[in-house]
Design a protein around this motif. Structure first.
Motif, short mmCIF file in Angstrom:
data_model
loop_
_atom_site.label_atom_id
_atom_site.label_comp_id
_atom_site.label_asym_id
_atom_site.label_seq_id
_atom_site.Cartn_x
_atom_site.Cartn_y
_atom_site.Cartn_z
N LEU A 140 0.82 -1.20 0.00
CA LEU A 140 0.00 0.00 0.00
C LEU A 140 0.86 1.25 0.00
N LEU A 141 1.94 1.24 0.77
CA LEU A 141 2.82 2.41 0.83
C LEU A 141 3.65 2.58 -0.43
N LEU A 142 4.05 1.47 -1.05
CA LEU A 142 4.90 1.53 -2.24
C LEU A 142 4.11 1.81 -3.52
N LEU A 143 2.89 1.30 -3.59
CA LEU A 143 2.12 1.39 -4.83
C LEU A 143 0.83 2.18 -4.69
N GLY A 144 0.55 2.68 -3.48
CA GLY A 144 -0.70 3.39 -3.24
C GLY A 144 -0.76 4.75 -3.92
N PRO A 145 -1.92 5.41 -3.85
CA PRO A 145 -2.10 6.71 -4.50
C PRO A 145 -1.12 7.77 -4.03
N GLY A 146 -0.62 7.66 -2.78
CA GLY A 146 0.31 8.65 -2.28
C GLY A 146 1.75 8.41 -2.64
N SER A 147 2.06 7.27 -3.26
CA SER A 147 3.44 6.95 -3.63
C SER A 147 3.77 7.48 -5.02
N PHE A 148 5.07 7.51 -5.33
CA PHE A 148 5.50 7.98 -6.65
C PHE A 148 4.96 7.08 -7.75
N ILE A 149 5.06 5.75 -7.53
CA ILE A 149 4.59 4.80 -8.54
C ILE A 149 3.08 4.91 -8.71
#
Length: 271
Positions: A114-123
């Motif tokens: 969630l942290l790596l691919l979520g809406p708030g991440s760069f990706i």
């Protein structure tokens, strides 16, 4: 004579303990699920079985678990090959890191995704700018399933590679075969039993995954609702029979899949 009798007695005691263990921890719980599914009668069972949302969640989970298993077969086989055949800086550390999903709570794995691919991440922001959605959609669920099942294929293939004799590969090279030809026709057949067993374990684990998936799926009925979350929701809604019906549906599909794999293996290797 006394030693033989003691040996037979110990063997009989071990077998009895094993059968009792299997009966208490496998047979009784499975029997309880099947009994619970018919608790309200045949009519209620059929109503729960033909519930569209239940079927959608099961088919959806089966499809994504199959995709995750296929990805793990390819990546896991390649990873096992690299870790066994090549020596490089950080190899021991990378080899130990393979078992991280076994030790890490699945909810933590879901949070990492969630942290790596979520809406708030760069990706996540980059994907959304391109019109794609990762989290709360199918890609994140597949990633979660791949993460929690990643070690199975690798750890099933590695022992076969360690026990393999390199002489057949060297003979293949001597006869003029290329590396790719040797890998496909000499090495890969040795790895096949491990690949199949690892794939079966990965598929079963992906079908039952809850902790990592529930955080990244969004749990939208008919779209991203997986079977394990559907079962949890039915239990929370005080519908244990509906949850039991979906559970035995998952069990039946898993058993059929495993039986088909074993049947194919036996057909290829009659001995």
């Amino acid at each position: 004579m006394n030693a033989v009798l003691r040996y037979r007695g110990a063997l009989w005691g071990f077998r009895t303990t094993l059968l009792l263990y299997v009966f208490l921890l496998v047979v009784i719980p499975l029997g309880g699920i099947y009994a619970q599914s018919f608790y309200g009668g045949w009519g209620t069972f059929v109503d729960s079985l033909i519930e569209p949302l239940a079927w959608q969640s099961v088919v959806f989970t089966f499809r994504l678990a199959f995709i995750a298993t296929a990805i793990n077969v390819v990546i896991g086989t390649m990873s096992a090959w690299v870790l066994h055949r090549y020596r490089f800086v950080g190899r021991a550390w990378l080899n130990s890191l393979v078992d991280l999903p076994f030790a890490l709570p699945t909810a933590v794995g879901g949070l990492m995704i969630l942290l790596l691919l979520g809406p708030g991440s760069f990706i996540g922001r980059l994907a959304e700018s391109m019109g794609w959605r990762i989290v709360f959609a199918e890609p994140a669920i597949v990633v979660a399933m791949v993460f929690v099942t990643f070690p199975f294929v690798i750890r099933a293939v590695q022992p076969l590679l360690e026990e393999a004799d390199r002489s057949e590969e060297e003979a293949s090279y001597t006869l003029g075969a290329s590396r790719m030809h040797t890998f496909l026709h000499v090495t890969l057949p040795r790895m096949r039993p491990g690949i199949v067993s690892g794939a079966m374990l990965a598929f079963s684990r992906a079908m039952a995954e809850f902790g990592a998936v529930v955080l990244v799926a969004g749990n939208i009925p008919g779209k991203t609702l997986v079977a394990s979350v559907y079962i949890f929701g039915e239990i929370e809604s005080d519908h244990p029979q509906a949850a039991a019906v979906v559970s035995i549906l998952l069990l039946t599909l898993s058993f059929l899949f495993l039986w088909a794999i074993h049947w194919i293996q036996n057909r290829r290797n009659p001995s």
